[in-house]
Design a protein around this motif. Structure first.
Motif, mmCIF file in Angstrom:
data_model
loop_
_atom_site.group_PDB
_atom_site.id
_atom_site.type_symbol
_atom_site.label_atom_id
_atom_site.label_comp_id
_atom_site.label_asym_id
_atom_site.label_seq_id
_atom_site.Cartn_x
_atom_site.Cartn_y
_atom_site.Cartn_z
ATOM 1 N N GLU A 9 44.090 -15.342 -12.493
ATOM 2 C CA GLU A 9 44.873 -15.566 -10.715
ATOM 3 C C GLU A 9 44.931 -14.631 -9.809
ATOM 4 O O GLU A 9 43.873 -14.804 -8.786
ATOM 5 C CB GLU A 9 45.970 -16.958 -10.489
ATOM 6 N N SER A 44 37.009 -20.498 -13.571
ATOM 7 C CA SER A 44 38.204 -20.336 -13.094
ATOM 8 C C SER A 44 39.137 -19.442 -13.155
ATOM 9 O O SER A 44 39.224 -19.206 -14.029
ATOM 10 C CB SER A 44 38.189 -21.904 -12.999
ATOM 11 N N HIS A 45 40.530 -19.518 -12.533
ATOM 12 C CA HIS A 45 41.090 -18.733 -12.639
ATOM 13 C C HIS A 45 42.356 -20.239 -13.422
ATOM 14 O O HIS A 45 41.983 -21.196 -13.107
ATOM 15 C CB HIS A 45 42.127 -17.734 -11.355
ATOM 16 N N GLY A 47 45.271 -20.086 -12.954
ATOM 17 C CA GLY A 47 46.441 -21.034 -12.491
ATOM 18 C C GLY A 47 46.550 -22.264 -11.797
ATOM 19 O O GLY A 47 45.551 -22.800 -12.126
#
Length: 117
Positions: A9, A44-45, A47
């Protein structure tokens, strides 16, 4: 084969994803292992609400999750995240560059948590 890439993230604040995406689209480094068609379903990250992300990846048919090279190099929860994800997916713990990084080798797990060789 449906693939997800999860990145760090904090790194996403400044990274364009070029290294991960180039490796995927050129089928090199961590993605050279695949024969046939592969589809990137998630980028996606790692987090936020990881349980929701897992549910969405399952819903969308993801079979293998790649943890980005930056996660391997900088995330304190790298091993924990890989083990958590391996309950539902195969996990490859890097995206681009060598399988063995400066600090640690990539974790590679079959679905269910057994080590892939």
């Amino acid at each position: 084969m449906k693939i997800a890439i999860l990145v760090r993230e904090e790194t996403m604040q400044r990274c364009t994803g070029k290294g991960c995406l180039n490796a995927f689209f050129q089928c090199k480094d961590a993605f050279a292992r695949y024969q046939g068609d592969i589809e990137l379903v998630t980028f996606s990250h790692a987090g936020g609400d990881i349980e929701h992300k897992i549910a969405m990846m399952l819903k969308n048919g993801v079979e293998t999750v790649h943890l980005s090279t930056c996660l391997r190099g900088k995330a304190k929860n790298y091993e924990e995240l890989a083990k958590r994800l391996s309950r539902h997916f195969a996990v490859v713990g890097y995206t681009h560059g060598p399988e063995t990084g400066r600090e640690r080798a990539a974790i590679i797990l079959e679905k269910g948590g057994s080590i892939r060789v």
